[in-house]
Scaffold this active site. Structure first.
Site, mmCIF file in Angstrom:
data_model
loop_
_atom_site.group_PDB
_atom_site.id
_atom_site.type_symbol
_atom_site.label_atom_id
_atom_site.label_comp_id
_atom_site.label_asym_id
_atom_site.label_seq_id
_atom_site.Cartn_x
_atom_site.Cartn_y
_atom_site.Cartn_z
ATOM 1 C CB ALA A 284 -0.892 0.014 1.235
ATOM 2 C CD GLU A 286 3.965 6.363 2.781
ATOM 3 O OE1 GLU A 286 3.719 5.219 2.350
ATOM 4 O OE2 GLU A 286 5.120 6.781 2.975
ATOM 5 C CD GLU A 320 0.814 2.093 3.755
ATOM 6 O OE1 GLU A 320 1.373 3.176 3.533
ATOM 7 O OE2 GLU A 320 1.428 0.998 3.732
ATOM 8 C CG HIS A 323 3.715 6.072 6.397
ATOM 9 N ND1 HIS A 323 4.989 6.267 6.867
ATOM 10 C CD2 HIS A 323 3.741 4.887 5.726
ATOM 11 C CE1 HIS A 323 5.750 5.229 6.499
ATOM 12 N NE2 HIS A 323 5.019 4.380 5.815
ATOM 13 C CD GLU A 342 8.208 3.183 4.887
ATOM 14 O OE1 GLU A 342 7.462 2.561 5.665
ATOM 15 O OE2 GLU A 342 7.762 3.857 3.942
HETATM 16 N N1 B3K Z 1 5.903 3.829 1.494
HETATM 17 C C1 B3K Z 1 5.357 2.747 0.721
HETATM 18 C C2 B3K Z 1 6.372 1.934 0.028
HETATM 19 C C3 B3K Z 1 6.755 2.440 -1.283
HETATM 20 C C4 B3K Z 1 7.638 1.447 -1.979
HETATM 21 C C5 B3K Z 1 8.170 1.991 -3.228
HETATM 22 N N2 B3K Z 1 8.955 0.995 -3.938
HETATM 23 C C6 B3K Z 1 4.535 1.831 1.549
HETATM 24 C C7 B3K Z 1 4.846 1.831 2.976
HETATM 25 O O1 B3K Z 1 5.886 1.471 3.444
HETATM 26 O O2 B3K Z 1 4.002 2.281 3.695
HETATM 27 ZN ZN ZN Z 2 5.627 2.510 5.250
#
Ligand code: B3K
Ligand code: ZN
Length: 883
Positions: A284, A286, A320, A323, A342
């Protein structure tokens, strides 16, 4: 406004005739960070939408950054797009240049308005980065560098802009038009067209931009924030799927509430949209106010989703949403800081899931993922610190190290500070850096200041790769127990020498006679070697160390198996209890694989495990969710970590033999457990979920011990199932058996769920991941099945990732498993490099595998790097794996 057109440029293709990708892509280094030369405080985007032809006009208000290098050249990143037209301050210009994929424009002043038009073909975008078509709708994925596939822009996370978006399209094809922020206007056009305007008041980097257009239906509710804002919450899906969205919506409400209560974070818009799409490279995304999700992490009902699927939906929805603060309100300065958002957000989602369900079970699950996914990464050719120093393709760094070890590192700060002081630190972090693009150092400093910790030495966790090994020696001096701890951080690529790191270990010493301890202590090992003395023990106590898995390290301690049996039965820390059980099995299997076990020793080891296992089955004080965890043997990947150079087939065979032995030895108790659990009616309550968990666990052991008898039992579970957890559990067991029930159940399952893509994915996975001796033949046949497609990442992963993590089949002595994955990588790379690159690490472990198989694995990697036109993604992973 008139903008100049360049007829010589291809206008209708997203994928321009690109030069073959370089075989040695540039290395981007953290130490080379420079602030952006130009800022873009505002951007207006106008989309004329079409599935195979979309026009984008981007208007950027650019300003020279006083902190930049002063250049008059504006560099706007692009990726396989060409400018149809460029204007500066409303005047068409022709003196722009392309440097590789980037657009360069010379500017005379300090502030200008740049207009660029691009033409895209979303239907041809098989990489699923940028704007693409999925299942008749349009959606975007911009993190990390996808925005540059939509329009030219300084596509880096430290350029924050306020976005206004206008989109127009055919109303019948795209009845719903969504973007970030709030919808400010909408209307009807001519010839069945309609339009909408969206404005996001919060400045954001381009990677958080999102747009969705399609035929969608929402499950809606409202949420009242702690500050009194009423927020509209929507979960958008394709018509027909709306009956499977209640759990996602409920999880979203719980997430908003939890973040207010636990971290004091309030939502900051009037609208929060989630959209589920079927074709998605990961879980997913964010995007501000408009999260885009893989359908897999949205859709759930009892008939099609397992209890594990329900938990995953809740966890990813939480992740998500969280975030919004840890990622969006405070974003990353550059992609080396990825763990800033992350690692922290994974910790936040772990704590959320623990609060929503069982804290103890959640901790065990988190550690299991860390050990089977991150430990191998940390000890292999792709090892990197949670804050990497360099990369060729950033998409390759969305790893278990950055995410899961990143979360463990922040969890250690929380353990050392305590939850309350840690909260002071996070409050300070959000207060200091709200609206900024921050660094990991900013985070550590805020925790240091807010929580009152000295994290000087702790910062090494951000820069050193490798899993620390901690050796524990226990000596009894009269009534004093002394624990001498030594730590070693193994060498990793580019980091031959390591310094000692602070390792917080929660410890309790158990009195053997009473089975109790007098309180847990936190000790922090900061040196290469240190001793800790504990007074008041007449006889040597049983040491329970790294309780709750307080540090992401490997503990080595020579101990009597009887002590492990003791802890498996008595430890009041659930994780430590699990750990004792795991250690017992690890020691036995590693010795067995090593050929170091005499018949007597094998018998003694099995008996100790059998005793602990039987105690787990019989313990009435245990809830079934925890019992189910305690029954799971350590994974082959984790076992292989304990052996310098291993034969994974031998580990697999020993592990299966132990399962079979336990299945036979405890057959009666397991059958009784299966009967008991089968009588519990379906509900989502913990007790019923626990019953389902032990039901399938019992079946797994019985099938290993008595395959023929168990086929009938498994088929009975399959037939009686009124939910996917039971049905999938039974089918998983049947898929591994050579029994007539196998074919019957597989055919029934497919016929029953042929219309449901997510369940068909399960059907592929169960077969590719099964214990059946002919898995490789099955995979070959399944690749030709009409429902198989290389265009859908979920389907590709369902078949091939299941194989890549199936130790028996992947490591088949013929090398066929390696060839299958090697072929896949080469065929998938031109279609979807990001997904293709995810398969490389499976082959990259060759150095830790016995020489015959290692040579076969290398051969595949060599064929991959020799492929002409290889993507940067796969090139980086494969070349580093060979290196
Ligand atoms: N931030 C996105 C991940 C994006 C990956 C790009 N290759 C999802 C997450 O960690 O919430
Ligand atoms: Zn993330």
């Amino acid at each position: 406004m008139d903008i100049a057109s360049r007829p010589s440029q291809p206008e209708d293709t997203q994928v321009a005739d690109a030069a073959p990708p370089p075989q040695t892509p540039a290395v981007i280094r953290r130490e080379d960070y420079q602030p952006p030369a130009w800022l873009v405080p505002e951007i207006a985007l106008d989309f004329a939408l079409g599935l195979d032809a979309t026009r984008v006009v981007a208007k950027l208000s650019v300003q020279r950054n006083p902190a930049g290098n002063g250049t008059s050249t504006l560099r706007l990143n692009g990726d396989q797009i060409v400018p149809v037209a460029v204007a500066v301050d409303g005047e068409a210009v022709n003196d722009w240049r392309l440097d590789g994929d980037d657009l360069l424009v010379e500017l005379s002043g300090d502030a200008h308005e740049i207009t660029v038009e691009t033409a895209l073909n979303p239907a041809a975008n098989s990489q699923l980065m940028g704007l693409y078509a999925s299942n008749g709708m349009l959606c975007t994925q911009c993190e990390a560098e996808g925005f540059r596939r939509i329009t030219f822009f300084p596509d880096r996370p430290d350029v924050l802009s306020t976005y206004s978006v206008r989109m127009s399209g055919d109303k019948a094809t795209f009845p719903i038009l969504l973007a970030n922020g709030n919808c400010t206007a909408s209307g009807e056009g001519e010839d069945g067209m309609h339009w909408a305007e969206w404005h996001d008041p919060w400045p954001k980097p381009s990677y958080l931009f999102a747009l969705v257009a399609g035929d969608l239906i929402a499950n809606h509710t409202t949420f009242q924030t702690m500050g009194g804002r009423t927020v509209d919450l929507n979960v958008w899906v394709r018509p027909g799927d709306e009956g499977r969205t209640d759990h996602a919506l409920e999880s979203l409400v719980n997430s908003l509430k939890w973040d207010e209560e636990t971290f004091g974070r309030e939502y900051d818009l009037d609208l929060f949209n989630i959209v589920a799409v079927s074709d998605f490279n990961m879980g997913a995304m964010e995007n501000k106010g408009l999260n885009v999700f893989n359908t897999r992490y949205v859709l759930a009902d009892p008939d099609t989703a397992t209890d594990g699927d329900y938990d995953a939906v809740e966890g990813v929805i939480g992740h998500e949403y969280f975030h919004n603060w840890s990622g969006n309100r405070v974003t990353c300065r550059d992609w080396f800081q990825l763990s800033l958002k992350e690692g922290f957000t994974v910790l936040r989602d772990q704590l959320f899931s623990a609060d929503m369900g069982s804290e103890a079970v959640k901790r065990i699950e988190d550690v299991r993922i860390l050990r089977s996914a991150q430990f191998p990464e940390d000890s292999g050719p792709l090892a990197h610190p949670i804050r990497p120093d360099s990369y060729q393709e950033i998409s390759n760094f969305y790893t278990a190290t950055v995410y899961n070890k990143g979360a463990e590192v922040i969890r250690m700060m929380r353990t050392m500070a305590g939850a309350e002081r840690f909260r002071k630190g996070t409050d300070l972090y959000f207060e200091r850096h709200d609206g900024e693009a921050a660094t990991c150092e900013d985070f550590v400093k805020a925790i240091e200041d807010g929580a009152g910790l000295d994290l000087t030495q702790f910062r090494l966790w951000y820069s050193q790769a490798g899993t620390p090994q901690v050796r524990v020696e226990q000596v009894q001096n009269g009534t004093e127990t002394v624990l001498t701890l030594t730590q070693a951080v193994p060498a990793t690529p580019g980091q031959p020498e390591k310094q000692p790191m602070p390792i917080p270990l929660r410890v309790a010493l158990f009195d053997r006679a009473t089975g109790t301890h007098s309180g847990e202590q936190l000790i922090v090992l900061t040196k290469a070697e240190d001793s800790f003395a504990f007074a008041g023990f007449k006889t040597a106590p049983v040491v329970s160390i790294n309780r709750g898995y307080s540090a992401p390290v490997a503990i080595e301690m020579d101990r009597d198996p009887a002590d492990l049996v003791f802890l498996a039965a008595h430890d009041d820390d659930s994780f430590a209890r699990y750990e004792a059980m795991q250690s017992l099995v690890v020691r036995h299997l590693v010795a067995a694989v090593d050929g170091a076990l005499s018949d007597e020793a094998r018998e003694a080891g099995q008996q100790a495990i059998g005793q602990a296992f039987a105690a787990v089955l019989a313990d009435e004080a245990l809830d079934d969710l925890m019992r189910g965890e305690l029954m799971i043997l350590p994974s082959v990947a984790y076992l292989a970590e304990q052996i310098l150079v291993s034969d994974p087939s031998a580990i697999h065979a020993e592990r299966e033999a132990l399962k079979a032995w336990l299945g036979r030895t405890c057959a009666e108790a397991l059958a009784a457990m299966h009967d008991r659990a089968s009588a519990v009616p379906y509900s989502r309550e913990a007790a019923a979920r626990g019953a389902r968990k032990v039901k399938t666990q019992a079946l797994v052991y019985l099938a290993a011990g008595q395959p023929q008898q168990t086929a009938a039992r498994a088929m009975a579970q399959y037939r009686a199932a009124d939910n996917m957890t039971d049905r999938q559990g039974a089918l998983m067991v049947l898929a591994g058996l050579d029994a007539p029930e196998r074919e019957e159940a597989l055919a029934d399952f497919y016929a029953r769920y042929a219309d449901n893509a997510l369940v068909v994915d399960k059907w592929f996975s169960l077969q590719a991941g099964s214990l059946h001796p002919r898995v490789l033949d099955h995979v070959r046949e399944l690749a030709k099945h009409p429902a198989f497609t290389m265009g859908n990442p979920n389907r590709v992963r369902a078949l091939y990732m299941a194989l890549a993590v199936n130790p028996g089949a992947f490591h088949d002595a013929s090398g066929e498993g390696y060839r299958t994955i090697g072929d896949l990588i080469r065929r998938l790379d031109p279609v979807n490099p990001q997904t293709a690159a995810r398969f490389v690490p499976a082959l990259g472990r060759w150095r830790r595998i016995e020489p015959v198989r290692a040579a076969l694995m290398r051969e595949e990697l060599e064929k991959i790097v020799a492929q002409a036109g290889l993507s940067r993604d796969v090139f980086e992973q494969a070349s580093k794996s060979l290196g």
